[in-house]
Scaffold this active site. Structure first.
Site, PDB file in Angstrom:
ATOM      1  N   ARG A   1       0.805  -1.225   0.000  1.00  0.00           N
ATOM      2  CA  ARG A   1       0.000   0.000   0.000  1.00  0.00           C
ATOM      3  C   ARG A   1       0.839   1.277   0.000  1.00  0.00           C
ATOM      4  O   ARG A   1       0.376   2.344   0.413  1.00  0.00           O
ATOM      5  CB  ARG A   1      -0.984   0.004   1.173  1.00  0.00           C
ATOM      6  CG  ARG A   1      -1.996  -1.126   1.097  1.00  0.00           C
ATOM      7  CD  ARG A   1      -2.992  -1.067   2.237  1.00  0.00           C
ATOM      8  NE  ARG A   1      -3.992  -2.130   2.105  1.00  0.00           N
ATOM      9  CZ  ARG A   1      -3.864  -3.354   2.585  1.00  0.00           C
ATOM     10  NH1 ARG A   1      -2.750  -3.671   3.226  1.00  0.00           N
ATOM     11  NH2 ARG A   1      -4.810  -4.243   2.424  1.00  0.00           N
TER      12      ARG A   1
ATOM     13  N   LYS B   1       2.606  10.854 -12.010  1.00  0.00           N
ATOM     14  CA  LYS B   1       1.704   9.983 -12.764  1.00  0.00           C
ATOM     15  C   LYS B   1       2.391   8.645 -12.988  1.00  0.00           C
ATOM     16  O   LYS B   1       3.481   8.577 -13.559  1.00  0.00           O
ATOM     17  CB  LYS B   1       1.361  10.597 -14.124  1.00  0.00           C
ATOM     18  CG  LYS B   1       0.206  11.570 -14.107  1.00  0.00           C
ATOM     19  CD  LYS B   1      -0.176  11.912 -15.541  1.00  0.00           C
ATOM     20  CE  LYS B   1      -1.374  12.812 -15.604  1.00  0.00           C
ATOM     21  NZ  LYS B   1      -1.746  13.121 -16.996  1.00  0.00           N
TER      22      LYS B   1
ATOM     23  N   GLU C   1       8.576  16.572 -26.053  1.00  0.00           N
ATOM     24  CA  GLU C   1       8.030  17.084 -24.804  1.00  0.00           C
ATOM     25  C   GLU C   1       8.627  18.446 -24.452  1.00  0.00           C
ATOM     26  O   GLU C   1       7.958  19.294 -23.851  1.00  0.00           O
ATOM     27  CB  GLU C   1       8.265  16.087 -23.666  1.00  0.00           C
ATOM     28  CG  GLU C   1       7.603  14.733 -23.856  1.00  0.00           C
ATOM     29  CD  GLU C   1       6.084  14.782 -23.679  1.00  0.00           C
ATOM     30  OE1 GLU C   1       5.541  15.832 -23.273  1.00  0.00           O
ATOM     31  OE2 GLU C   1       5.432  13.747 -23.945  1.00  0.00           O
TER      32      GLU C   1
ATOM     33  N   LYS D   1       6.525  22.138 -15.730  1.00  0.00           N
ATOM     34  CA  LYS D   1       5.675  21.034 -15.307  1.00  0.00           C
ATOM     35  C   LYS D   1       5.461  21.067 -13.791  1.00  0.00           C
ATOM     36  O   LYS D   1       4.337  20.816 -13.311  1.00  0.00           O
ATOM     37  CB  LYS D   1       6.264  19.691 -15.720  1.00  0.00           C
ATOM     38  CG  LYS D   1       5.330  18.541 -15.348  1.00  0.00           C
ATOM     39  CD  LYS D   1       5.624  17.259 -16.063  1.00  0.00           C
ATOM     40  CE  LYS D   1       4.544  16.220 -15.751  1.00  0.00           C
ATOM     41  NZ  LYS D   1       4.800  14.924 -16.393  1.00  0.00           N
TER      42      LYS D   1
ATOM     43  N   GLU E   1      -4.858  16.350 -11.828  1.00  0.00           N
ATOM     44  CA  GLU E   1      -5.479  16.615 -13.124  1.00  0.00           C
ATOM     45  C   GLU E   1      -6.976  16.902 -13.010  1.00  0.00           C
ATOM     46  O   GLU E   1      -7.806  16.319 -13.709  1.00  0.00           O
ATOM     47  CB  GLU E   1      -5.232  15.461 -14.105  1.00  0.00           C
ATOM     48  CG  GLU E   1      -5.325  15.895 -15.566  1.00  0.00           C
ATOM     49  CD  GLU E   1      -4.775  14.853 -16.517  1.00  0.00           C
ATOM     50  OE1 GLU E   1      -5.576  14.202 -17.179  1.00  0.00           O
ATOM     51  OE2 GLU E   1      -3.542  14.713 -16.596  1.00  0.00           O
TER      52      GLU E   1
ATOM     53  N   ARG F   1      -3.947  20.708 -15.226  1.00  0.00           N
ATOM     54  CA  ARG F   1      -2.879  19.771 -15.605  1.00  0.00           C
ATOM     55  C   ARG F   1      -3.149  19.115 -16.960  1.00  0.00           C
ATOM     56  O   ARG F   1      -2.231  18.645 -17.627  1.00  0.00           O
ATOM     57  CB  ARG F   1      -2.699  18.711 -14.515  1.00  0.00           C
ATOM     58  CG  ARG F   1      -1.503  17.806 -14.775  1.00  0.00           C
ATOM     59  CD  ARG F   1      -1.124  16.966 -13.579  1.00  0.00           C
ATOM     60  NE  ARG F   1      -0.040  16.068 -13.892  1.00  0.00           N
ATOM     61  CZ  ARG F   1       0.602  15.306 -13.018  1.00  0.00           C
ATOM     62  NH1 ARG F   1       0.252  15.342 -11.758  1.00  0.00           N
ATOM     63  NH2 ARG F   1       1.584  14.503 -13.402  1.00  0.00           N
TER      64      ARG F   1
ATOM     65  N   ASN G   1      -1.245  17.605 -21.849  1.00  0.00           N
ATOM     66  CA  ASN G   1      -1.550  16.586 -22.854  1.00  0.00           C
ATOM     67  C   ASN G   1      -1.674  17.163 -24.260  1.00  0.00           C
ATOM     68  O   ASN G   1      -2.254  16.529 -25.145  1.00  0.00           O
ATOM     69  CB  ASN G   1      -2.855  15.869 -22.487  1.00  0.00           C
ATOM     70  CG  ASN G   1      -2.670  14.955 -21.287  1.00  0.00           C
ATOM     71  OD1 ASN G   1      -1.769  14.128 -21.256  1.00  0.00           O
ATOM     72  ND2 ASN G   1      -3.499  15.132 -20.278  1.00  0.00           N
TER      73      ASN G   1
ATOM     74  N   HIS H   1      -1.333  14.906 -27.216  1.00  0.00           N
ATOM     75  CA  HIS H   1      -1.433  13.534 -26.745  1.00  0.00           C
ATOM     76  C   HIS H   1      -2.715  12.826 -27.191  1.00  0.00           C
ATOM     77  O   HIS H   1      -2.720  11.605 -27.325  1.00  0.00           O
ATOM     78  CB  HIS H   1      -1.332  13.489 -25.217  1.00  0.00           C
ATOM     79  CG  HIS H   1       0.052  13.709 -24.696  1.00  0.00           C
ATOM     80  ND1 HIS H   1       0.770  14.853 -24.969  1.00  0.00           N
ATOM     81  CD2 HIS H   1       0.857  12.933 -23.914  1.00  0.00           C
ATOM     82  CE1 HIS H   1       1.959  14.765 -24.375  1.00  0.00           C
ATOM     83  NE2 HIS H   1       2.029  13.623 -23.731  1.00  0.00           N
TER      84      HIS H   1
ATOM     85  N   HIS I   1      -1.707   9.474 -28.648  1.00  0.00           N
ATOM     86  CA  HIS I   1      -2.112   8.182 -28.074  1.00  0.00           C
ATOM     87  C   HIS I   1      -2.865   7.335 -29.096  1.00  0.00           C
ATOM     88  O   HIS I   1      -2.740   6.096 -29.119  1.00  0.00           O
ATOM     89  CB  HIS I   1      -2.980   8.407 -26.835  1.00  0.00           C
ATOM     90  CG  HIS I   1      -2.218   8.874 -25.640  1.00  0.00           C
ATOM     91  ND1 HIS I   1      -2.823   9.346 -24.499  1.00  0.00           N
ATOM     92  CD2 HIS I   1      -0.879   8.945 -25.399  1.00  0.00           C
ATOM     93  CE1 HIS I   1      -1.898   9.685 -23.614  1.00  0.00           C
ATOM     94  NE2 HIS I   1      -0.710   9.454 -24.141  1.00  0.00           N
TER      95      HIS I   1
ATOM     96  N   HIS J   1       6.684   7.076 -27.984  1.00  0.00           N
ATOM     97  CA  HIS J   1       5.693   8.002 -27.441  1.00  0.00           C
ATOM     98  C   HIS J   1       5.958   9.432 -27.905  1.00  0.00           C
ATOM     99  O   HIS J   1       5.042  10.150 -28.336  1.00  0.00           O
ATOM    100  CB  HIS J   1       5.704   7.934 -25.912  1.00  0.00           C
ATOM    101  CG  HIS J   1       4.821   8.944 -25.254  1.00  0.00           C
ATOM    102  ND1 HIS J   1       3.451   8.928 -25.374  1.00  0.00           N
ATOM    103  CD2 HIS J   1       5.125  10.031 -24.475  1.00  0.00           C
ATOM    104  CE1 HIS J   1       2.932   9.939 -24.698  1.00  0.00           C
ATOM    105  NE2 HIS J   1       3.922  10.620 -24.142  1.00  0.00           N
TER     106      HIS J   1
END
Length: 561
Positions: free
Chosen positions: A321, A343, A385, A427, A437, A441, A445, A448, A452, A465
């Site tokens: 955890r 993330k 990026e 960032k 997000e 935030r 993207n 993206h 994606h 990517h």
């Protein structure tokens, strides 16, 4: 450390408190320029302001700082506006190590709200005044500073230790590099390619998230300094997660320095590739951790690119955890983006990054020396990026990338260090304002949604990517143009920069229905509508929807035939 240290920053940033503690630790004399002015005049700063006016006060202040900065081995805390005087900036920059202590507006207001000795804050709206002062002065602070320390944490000893660590890395004043203002501000700036990138220099940033705050250290050959990593590992057990490409290059070095520090090290080597960012790889990490009886005080170290970082972070968030982890990103893409912000996750056949957790690392250690072993294609993927950060938030930074793209492609250490620093600053500021997000935030993207779709449509690993994001940014710019948000010149600039970085500029033909189907599976979407991050204008983000007929026009115009 020999030599004088000069502290600059806004009022309430902690210059006096931290300066006293730092001077005591270094056995140096502490001087506060404001206190010195009051002692010499026999009156308070507010009274001097009222009688003489600010312009006369600044001249008096400059004379005293010129005298004090010439003293040997002092820690000098300067007034918040001292750097407005050109002579003061020259004296500080040339006579010692300048540290910019930076705090958020909310933190400064909390510290100065009841202080009547701040004449510039005696207004009806002190917040607005502070924001104005920050915009005005931040470029000057950056101009003179050899490094920046975030003072959001109230623990003075922690901050002093952070400063001492940076002073050890930079025993001599570093050639300063002017930089733009904060990530939400757009001030013009310049960059000198003569910035020192020697192994002894490093850049320190802080991701401010309260109790989950953590440092980012950027520099050349940082993996040769074991203390930079071991200071963030408090237990006896360490598990290093890497892949079969990065492992042969750096695993033995990192394992050896940890063992030399008395740590018990477990090594986990996974296959390389985006296609390995899946449930099976996550289970492999858990299998080893359980077999080795790793406890909840075990620290995971992510040694690799974005895939390794995301997998290791998700494993750390889930194992028992939650156990601590440290990011040691070895690709440009991971150094400027994926290692920062917390993330973590894995891919699913129906969608990229749809399963994961927000879980912050203990620290990020970005060694630019690792970028010299990257294949050109991987370097280009990281530049996507870098370009993204300029395109969505900081137009002057975009200008700088255009002017320095050749140096970046050629792996110039100074240019790379600056690009990583500025991208991480941007960032980190976005993450500070919107960690999970909830809104802002999502602007990270940009490109993206299209990217994606390319990755998923072709099969993970066919395009890197960053390659997909680079092409996706061009498609997003095309959509921005068709919706009237930017002009043709802005789209042309972005397209030319993506091409100069070595990235693909035309998308694969997946078929219109497949494109729409893939873009429907996106974390940003709500109510079945596709959300796009667009630009209005270049350097300013916009989250919006687009009519399907215009979206299809963009797809048709941007696919390779």
């Amino acid at each position: 450390m020999s030599g004088s240290i000069f502290l600059v920053g806004l009022m309430g940033a902690g210059k006096t408190t931290i300066g006293r503690a730092l001077a005591k630790k270094l056995n140096k004399r502490f001087i506060d320029s404001d206190h010195e002015i009051e002692a010499r005049t026999g009156t308070t700063i507010p009274v001097i302001f009222e009688i003489e006016g600010e312009e006369s006060f600044r001249k008096r202040e400059a004379e005293i700082i010129r005298e004090l900065s010439a003293l040997p081995d002092v820690v000098l805390a300067t007034g918040g506006g001292a750097i407005l005087h050109p002579e003061t900036r020259t004296c500080l920059k040339n006579r010692g190590t300048v540290i910019y202590l930076r705090a958020g507006i909310n933190q400064i207001l909390q510290r100065t709200g009841r202080d009547k000795n701040r004449p510039l804050l005696q207004t009806a709206d002190p917040r607005r005044k502070l924001e104005e002062l920050s915009r005005q002065r931040d470029p000057y602070y950056r101009e003179v500073a050899h490094f920046i320390v975030e003072t959001g944490r109230p623990n003075v000893q922690f901050l002093v230790q952070a400063i001492l660590s940076q002073l050890e890395l930079a025993p001599n004043p570093i050639t300063a590099t002017p930089a733009p203002a904060s990530a939400m501000t757009q001030s013009h700036f310049s960059f000198e390619s003569t910035m020192n990138a020697a192994p002894s220099s490093a850049i320190a940033l802080q991701v401010e998230l309260g109790e989950r705050s953590y440092p980012i250290t950027i520099g050349h050959q940082l993996l040769d300094n074991p203390e930079l990593l071991t200071r963030h590992i408090h237990g006896k057990r360490v598990a290093i997660v890497t892949n079969d490409i990065v492992g042969p290059l750096y695993l033995e070095r990192v394992s050896s320095l940890l063992r030399a520090a008395g740590k018990q090290v477990t090594e986990i080597v996974l296959p390389d590739g985006e296609g390995e960012k899946n449930w099976a790889s996550l289970m492999k990490i858990f299998d080893v951790l359980l077999a080795e009886q790793c406890d909840r005080k075990t620290t995971l170290v992510a040694l690799g690119g974005g895939v390794i970082g995301d997998l290791t972070g998700f494993a750390a968030a889930s194992y028992m955890r939650g156990v601590p982890f440290v990011q040691v990103p070895t690709t440009l893409l991971s150094q400027v983006d994926s290692s920062v912000g917390g993330k973590t996750g894995i891919n699913h056949p129906l969608g990229k990054n749809m399963i994961g957790a927000f879980y912050q690392p203990q620290a990020v250690l970005a060694d630019t020396a690792t970028l010299h072993t990257l294949p050109p294609r991987e370097l280009a993927a990281g530049l996507a990026e870098v370009i993204k950060h300029g395109a969505i938030i900081d137009a002057p930074y975009f200008d700088w990338i255009e002017a320095n793209i050749e140096q970046l492609v050629a792996r110039d250490n100074a240019a790379l260090a600056y690009a990583i620093k500025r991208s991480c600053e941007i960032k980190a500021e976005v993450v500070r304002q919107d960690e999970r997000e909830g809104g802002l935030r999502a602007i990270l993207n940009f490109g993206h949604t299209f990217g994606h779709a390319i990755e998923n449509g072709l099969g993970y690993g066919q395009w890197l990517h960053g390659e997909a994001v680079g092409c996706g940014m061009i498609m997003a710019a095309d959509l921005s143009l068709r919706l009237g948000f930017i002009d043709a010149a802005a789209k042309a600039r972005l397209s030319a920069l993506v091409k100069a970085a070595g990235l693909p500029t035309m998308a694969p033909d997946l078929g219109q229905e497949r494109w729409l189907e893939l873009m429907q599976v996106d974390k940003k979407n709500e109510g079945g509508e596709i959300k796009f991050i667009l630009i209005k204008p270049l350097g300013t983000p916009l989250i919006t929807h687009a009519p399907q007929e215009i979206l299809l026009q963009t797809i048709a115009a941007c696919i390779e035939r």
